[in-house]
Design a protein around this motif. Structure first.
Motif, short mmCIF file in Angstrom:
data_model
loop_
_atom_site.label_atom_id
_atom_site.label_comp_id
_atom_site.label_asym_id
_atom_site.label_seq_id
_atom_site.Cartn_x
_atom_site.Cartn_y
_atom_site.Cartn_z
N LEU A 85 0.86 -1.17 0.00
CA LEU A 85 0.00 0.00 0.00
C LEU A 85 0.90 1.23 0.00
O LEU A 85 1.77 1.37 0.87
N PHE A 86 0.71 2.11 -0.99
CA PHE A 86 1.49 3.35 -1.08
C PHE A 86 0.57 4.52 -0.71
O PHE A 86 -0.47 4.71 -1.35
N LYS A 87 0.97 5.30 0.26
CA LYS A 87 0.17 6.45 0.68
C LYS A 87 0.98 7.73 0.49
O LYS A 87 2.05 7.87 1.05
N GLY A 88 0.45 8.65 -0.34
CA GLY A 88 1.17 9.88 -0.58
C GLY A 88 0.45 10.79 -1.55
O GLY A 88 -0.44 10.35 -2.30
N ASN A 89 0.83 12.04 -1.56
CA ASN A 89 0.24 13.03 -2.46
C ASN A 89 0.82 12.91 -3.86
O ASN A 89 1.82 12.22 -4.06
N PRO A 90 0.23 13.58 -4.86
CA PRO A 90 0.75 13.51 -6.22
C PRO A 90 2.19 14.02 -6.31
O PRO A 90 2.61 14.88 -5.55
N GLY A 91 2.93 13.45 -7.26
CA GLY A 91 4.29 13.93 -7.52
C GLY A 91 5.33 13.45 -6.55
O GLY A 91 6.46 13.96 -6.54
N THR A 92 5.01 12.47 -5.72
CA THR A 92 5.99 11.95 -4.76
C THR A 92 6.64 10.65 -5.24
O THR A 92 7.40 10.04 -4.49
N TYR A 154 -8.84 4.27 -3.93
CA TYR A 154 -10.03 4.58 -3.12
C TYR A 154 -11.25 4.91 -3.97
O TYR A 154 -12.38 4.85 -3.50
N SER A 155 -11.02 5.27 -5.24
CA SER A 155 -12.15 5.59 -6.12
C SER A 155 -13.04 4.37 -6.36
O SER A 155 -14.20 4.51 -6.76
N ASN A 192 -5.26 9.91 3.64
CA ASN A 192 -6.53 9.80 4.36
C ASN A 192 -7.53 8.93 3.62
O ASN A 192 -8.23 8.10 4.22
N GLU A 193 -7.61 9.11 2.31
CA GLU A 193 -8.55 8.32 1.51
C GLU A 193 -8.19 6.84 1.53
O GLU A 193 -9.06 5.97 1.56
N MET A 194 -6.88 6.53 1.51
CA MET A 194 -6.46 5.13 1.53
C MET A 194 -6.76 4.48 2.88
O MET A 194 -7.10 3.30 2.95
N ASP A 195 -6.62 5.23 3.95
CA ASP A 195 -6.96 4.69 5.28
C ASP A 195 -8.44 4.31 5.34
O ASP A 195 -8.79 3.26 5.88
#
Length: 308
Positions: A85-92, A154-155, A192-195
């Motif tokens: 599971l990868f959690k992060g904002n765009p461009g990371t 999450y979509s 947050n969405e992935m959680d």
């Protein structure tokens, strides 16, 4: 082109080579006791500050080596579960890291092909009952031997009870267990969405033993990225352009918006500045050696920008 700003102990990746996205790197795997993990360090040599992830990958490869010895002794060997599971904002850099991991797992003989299949909601969710399960199974079949990477996962859970996204999730959960011997699923998205997403299916969270947090870049790191990009393109930021860019990035950081695209934003602004510089040079008819490489403050336009 893989660029990485320095941040100790945190995962941050900027850019993957867009011109040759499928270029495979060669990492020599040796069983010399002092060099066993060198190929992992080589794989992430341009991603400085990834110690946590590198340590996890070394644990995985150590298990591979130990399993070989256990087989030689006639002991029981269990296949590792490697879904992530990868959690992060765009461009990371989540996609770039997923691609690198697929290659490494292939070299560790954990995956038979080592390719990466990128997917989104539309690739999994169908238009009628039964269609989604079939689409999802077909995608998993295509990814067998490699990694299936689903961004904004999450979509799949945003459509309500009658949405077919839940069917896609249920199908993924089943096949994660059935085909984990030669298949790795990586789900990615905003933290947050992935959680929240993990609670959509009772068996979902327990099937991801590896969770990677991709942190946002600091202003200094973003500036370092900008300088690396310009140098590799054989340009340079003038001092006044550097300070203008720095002040703008600080303003963006103060806004603390969730949709800031990190390294991707910096790359886009540098490329935009290069185009504006070309227009300026043609208009002034100045093509000296210094003119051709210098990016000036007027080449960076932030006036009409509310947010990237």
């Amino acid at each position: 082109m893989n660029l990485q700003a320095k941040r100790k102990g945190q995962i941050n990746v900027v850019l993957h080579d867009q011109e040759n996205p499928n270029t495979l790197k060669s990492y020599e795997i040796t069983h010399n006791k002092d060099q066993r993990f060198r190929f992992i360090d080589q794989a992430f040599s341009s991603y400085i500050g990834m110690e946590t992830l590198k340590h996890t990958l070394k644990e995985i490869y150590a298990k591979v080596l130990v399993n070989r010895k256990r087989e030689e002794e006639g002991l029981k060997v269990e296949q590792q579960m490697l879904h992530m599971l990868f959690k992060g904002n765009p461009g990371t850099g989540k996609t770039s890291i997923a691609r690198e991991i697929a290659r490494l797992f292939h070299q560790m003989n954990l995956l038979s092909k080592g390719h990466l299949i990128e997917a989104e909601r539309a690739d999994l969710v169908g238009e009628y009952i039964g269609h989604t399960a079939q689409k999802t199974r077909d995608l998993i079949k295509k990814a067998m031997g490699g990694v299936l990477f689903i961004d904004e996962a999450y979509s799949l859970g945003r459509g309500g009870e009658k949405d077919f996204g839940k069917e896609a999730i249920d199908t993924l959960v089943k096949h994660m267990e059935d085909y984990h011997q030669d298949f790795v699923l990586i789900l990615a998205g905003y933290p947050n969405e992935m959680d929240h997403f993990l609670f959509l299916n009772p068996g979902l969270k327990s099937r991801f033993p590896i969770i990677v947090d991709f942190k946002d870049y600091t202003v200094d790191e973003l500036l370092e990225i900008a300088q690396i990009i310009t140098e590799r393109k054989q340009y340079e930021l003038t001092q006044s352009a550097y300070f203008k860019f720095r002040n703008h990035l600080r303003e963006l950081q103060d806004l603390q918006k969730d949709n800031f695209s990190n390294g991707r934003y910096v790359r886009n602004k540098v490329e935009e500045a290069i185009r504006r510089q070309a227009l300026r040079l043609v208009a002034t008819n100045r093509f000296g050696a210094k003119d051709l490489v210098s990016l000036k403050p007027e080449d960076f336009d932030f006036k009409n920008e509310t947010y990237p």
